[in-house]
Design a protein around this motif. Sequence first.
Motif, PDB file in Angstrom:
ATOM      1  N   TYR A 118       0.842  -1.204   0.000  1.00 44.59           N
ATOM      2  CA  TYR A 118       0.000   0.000   0.000  1.00 44.59           C
ATOM      3  C   TYR A 118       0.871   1.245   0.000  1.00 44.59           C
ATOM      4  O   TYR A 118       2.048   1.228   0.367  1.00 44.59           O
ATOM      5  N   ASP A 119       0.273   2.345  -0.413  1.00 41.73           N
ATOM      6  CA  ASP A 119       0.990   3.601  -0.559  1.00 41.73           C
ATOM      7  C   ASP A 119       1.480   4.102   0.800  1.00 41.73           C
ATOM      8  O   ASP A 119       0.749   4.060   1.794  1.00 41.73           O
ATOM      9  N   GLY A 120       2.709   4.583   0.810  1.00 39.76           N
ATOM     10  CA  GLY A 120       3.307   5.041   2.060  1.00 39.76           C
ATOM     11  C   GLY A 120       4.110   3.951   2.741  1.00 39.76           C
ATOM     12  O   GLY A 120       4.864   4.224   3.679  1.00 39.76           O
ATOM     13  N   HIS A 121       3.928   2.711   2.280  1.00 39.56           N
ATOM     14  CA  HIS A 121       4.684   1.584   2.833  1.00 39.56           C
ATOM     15  C   HIS A 121       5.648   1.057   1.775  1.00 39.56           C
ATOM     16  O   HIS A 121       6.838   0.931   2.027  1.00 39.56           O
ATOM     17  N   TRP A 122       5.130   0.742   0.615  1.00 40.36           N
ATOM     18  CA  TRP A 122       5.957   0.479  -0.567  1.00 40.36           C
ATOM     19  C   TRP A 122       5.846   1.725  -1.440  1.00 40.36           C
ATOM     20  O   TRP A 122       4.896   1.914  -2.171  1.00 40.36           O
ATOM     21  N   GLY A 123       6.822   2.614  -1.333  1.00 40.11           N
ATOM     22  CA  GLY A 123       6.794   3.856  -2.088  1.00 40.11           C
ATOM     23  C   GLY A 123       6.132   4.972  -1.307  1.00 40.11           C
ATOM     24  O   GLY A 123       5.274   4.740  -0.445  1.00 40.11           O
ATOM     25  N   ASN A 124       6.572   6.204  -1.585  1.00 37.37           N
ATOM     26  CA  ASN A 124       6.051   7.407  -0.912  1.00 37.37           C
ATOM     27  C   ASN A 124       6.154   7.301   0.612  1.00 37.37           C
ATOM     28  O   ASN A 124       5.270   7.749   1.339  1.00 37.37           O
ATOM     29  N   LYS A 125       7.249   6.693   1.060  1.00 41.34           N
ATOM     30  CA  LYS A 125       7.448   6.554   2.507  1.00 41.34           C
ATOM     31  C   LYS A 125       7.850   7.894   3.111  1.00 41.34           C
ATOM     32  O   LYS A 125       8.610   8.650   2.526  1.00 41.34           O
ATOM     33  N   ARG A 126       7.321   8.125   4.291  1.00 44.22           N
ATOM     34  CA  ARG A 126       7.731   9.324   5.022  1.00 44.22           C
ATOM     35  C   ARG A 126       9.058   9.039   5.709  1.00 44.22           C
ATOM     36  O   ARG A 126       9.201   8.065   6.442  1.00 44.22           O
ATOM     37  N   ARG A 127      10.015   9.893   5.472  1.00 44.04           N
ATOM     38  CA  ARG A 127      11.335   9.702   6.073  1.00 44.04           C
ATOM     39  C   ARG A 127      11.713  10.929   6.887  1.00 44.04           C
ATOM     40  O   ARG A 127      11.575  12.046   6.413  1.00 44.04           O
ATOM     41  N   SER A 128      12.203  10.677   8.073  1.00 46.18           N
ATOM     42  CA  SER A 128      12.687  11.754   8.920  1.00 46.18           C
ATOM     43  C   SER A 128      14.207  11.777   8.809  1.00 46.18           C
ATOM     44  O   SER A 128      14.909  11.018   9.486  1.00 46.18           O
ATOM     45  N   ASP A 129      14.704  12.601   7.894  1.00 47.50           N
ATOM     46  CA  ASP A 129      16.143  12.710   7.696  1.00 47.50           C
ATOM     47  C   ASP A 129      16.637  13.889   8.508  1.00 47.50           C
ATOM     48  O   ASP A 129      16.719  15.021   8.039  1.00 47.50           O
ATOM     49  N   TYR A 130      16.948  13.619   9.785  1.00 47.80           N
ATOM     50  CA  TYR A 130      17.326  14.698  10.689  1.00 47.80           C
ATOM     51  C   TYR A 130      18.707  15.261  10.381  1.00 47.80           C
ATOM     52  O   TYR A 130      19.012  16.384  10.741  1.00 47.80           O
TER      53      TYR A 130
END
Length: 833
Positions: free
Chosen positions: A456-468
């Motif tokens: 599903y979207d956001g899990h495979w692709g379009n993942k939210r990443r916190s690149d601090y």
Amino acid sequence: YDPEAFARVIERELADFAKIDDLYHEKGAHKGKMKSAYKEEERRIRKRQDLLAIYEAYQAKLAENRAYDFSDMIIEVLRALRDNDDLLLSLQEEYLYFLVDEHQDTNNAQNKILELLVGFHENPNIFVVGDDKQAIYRFQGASLENFLYFKQLYPNAVFIVLEDNYRSTQAILDSAHSLIAGPKTLRANAPHESAKVGIRSFSTPDAESYFLAKDIKARLEAGTPADEIALLYRENRDAFKVIPMLEKFGVPYAVESDQDILSDDDIRKLVLLLRAINQFGDQGKFIEAMHIDFLGIDPLDIWKLSRHCYDNKIAIFALIKDRPMLRTLGLETESEIAAFYEQIAKYAIACRNMSLPEFFERVVRESGFLAYILNRPDGIEKMNKLTSLFDEVKSLVRKQVDCGLKEFFEYLDLLAEHNILLKRQAGEMPIKRVRLMTAHRSKGLEFDHVYIAGAYDGHWGNKRRSDYLPLPASIYSLSAGGSARPQAVDPNDDERRLFYVALTRARKSVTITFARSGSDGRERLPSQFLQELAAEHVEWVPAGLYEEELASQPGFVFAPSAPVSISIKNQEYIKSLFERQGLSVSALNNYLACPWKYFYVNLIRIPQAPARHQMYGTAMHGALQDFFARFKKEEPGKEFLLERFAHRLNEQPLPEPGLSENLARGQAALSGYFDAYRAAWKRDVLLEFSVPYVELAPGIRLTGKLDKVELLPDGTVNVVDYKTGKPKTRGEIEGTTKSSKGDIKRQLVFYRLLLDLFDNGRYRMSGGEIDFVEPDDKGNYRREFFEIADSEVAELIETIKKSAEEIAALAFWEGGCQEKDCEYCSLRSLVKR
């Protein structure tokens, strides 16, 4: 990047940043102030400066301790090649041809090393194999640009695009091509019937898991081998969403993702017990530990104890020690409670007077924990996790010899504080099971049938990443320079390649599933990659039947699980384990001495701390290895030998006074050994010579490591085996005395057999020598040389074959060695017949 190179990158970033024309507002209320977009970039650069300070301090600490960070060792190689022209030239002259496989996975440092090695020639002999569509290790420093860099570096190189695929069906290949197009469309040359990629959409995660378990079960019942089915997912934690359903259907599975050891229920019981020992006197920890099930204490008794202590304002320890008072409470498990207190009290003293590995082993055995897990249906899995935890204990002690139980828990608490998992590396499962793993781990593998779950979207692709703390783009690049405003990259590129890898693991079929809502009820959309697959190659299969089946069984989700477990007594597992591990001479000697010693020590490998004489022997062997490695080029002298022994001994978890005693003993022995033999040592030798698995017969593989192999002028070799301890007579070595069994001579015969089978008999053994490193009672050093007869080898072969047959058939299960007070036969009683 080393700290110096990283510092230059930051300096360049600051200089480039200062040159930006429109950094500041030129008019309006904010005139002269930095624009907000650039403020964020400036903040990132400043944070990188903080990272540089930490990096420099970390490297200084490593240098102070003469240590290397394993993941940074490649940088040290690069630095050595750059700084040492002689080293680089010698390697360039030695290696003329270079083959690089999976080149898309190489990072900046690895490519720079390769560039230096091949840089001697304008057109080097280099053969690079890779697939840019499978570049999925950006988090390890690999990048697509690095993969393409060699094409730019050597423009005259021939570029060959493979067109034939011998794994997957055409439908799978075409689906993957529609996701990421290559220079040419792959042509299927596999003999499988082509079927479209199936996509199934479910209303809930439970329905998705129900389908996966039932469909996999159907494949197993149709005859598909379990290890030819793979369930792939995006993250490690995804496995635990479907595992309960697999267990309800009785599907045998193996999780090949990294797992947190401390999350296992039974390992947590052991840790709880150890924590109660470490914090002896803490009533809360003691009462909590009393609830551990394998201790056999009645929970109602625990409540009665706690209530009595609360009402009468007394400590639980005082109550348990007051046996007359204890008897008035009418407890069902009074004796178990008293025994538990006495045991914990003894452990509280022992943990401060034993090495941590010794203490860990003692608690595991004496507390009943080992018997508890050995008799579980999933005993193999539990043993693997226990071994992993014990490995972590030994690793801590190697880093800090005086590490005790207190330091062990400080380490565990530090991991918990920073949310770091204590991982068990997934190993090979010796018997067939459905394989569960992340898509990353599946790279390089292939299966008949692949299921890709949670698409599903956001899990495979379009993942939210916190690149601090995003690193500069130039860190991942082989090109010089860098920019404060790097070129934008599609954030889904890496995800798309990962999905491509998952698709192309399959030979015959791919099934993709997702749930339209999460367990929290929030709506989900399908992954965008499903829409990118060409419609003519996929089939959206209705899932209504499975939804209805699950709905008609409202209690099914909460029904008991029936996991397919592997017990310690599983004959197929024991046979597979034996065949996979192979047989060394020490393992064979253990089996002949006591089958249960072999079973526990060599086969399933229960936690076992090295005995003090073993640590002494390990230090002696290590010192001799260090000495003779240098002796091959020059004589390093006696002081070097004694210093290496002191160093090797200090690596062992030997507490005082044993450390000082063994140091004096070993240095005295080695000093005399040096004086006795310095003129007789040969320089043309192989040290710690490992012989990989060689096959004696189908299902029987032999392995071993030889202390020293002397290469003789006539083309034969002499094998030298060091022995510590009091020298033995020839009769004791050969087993012709009442007190010996011939184990030492058997070692030499085994080495002869091993070398006969290795590398087409390249090393023909003329004889073997037992070299006693310590003197006898008169101060004399002894060596015993033996020629190995063909008849001795033939006899050994028959012994090995007979032993292998007994091990594979578990023929030893009801027996033992019949030796009085054998600790391993005593352990046998822990496994219920």
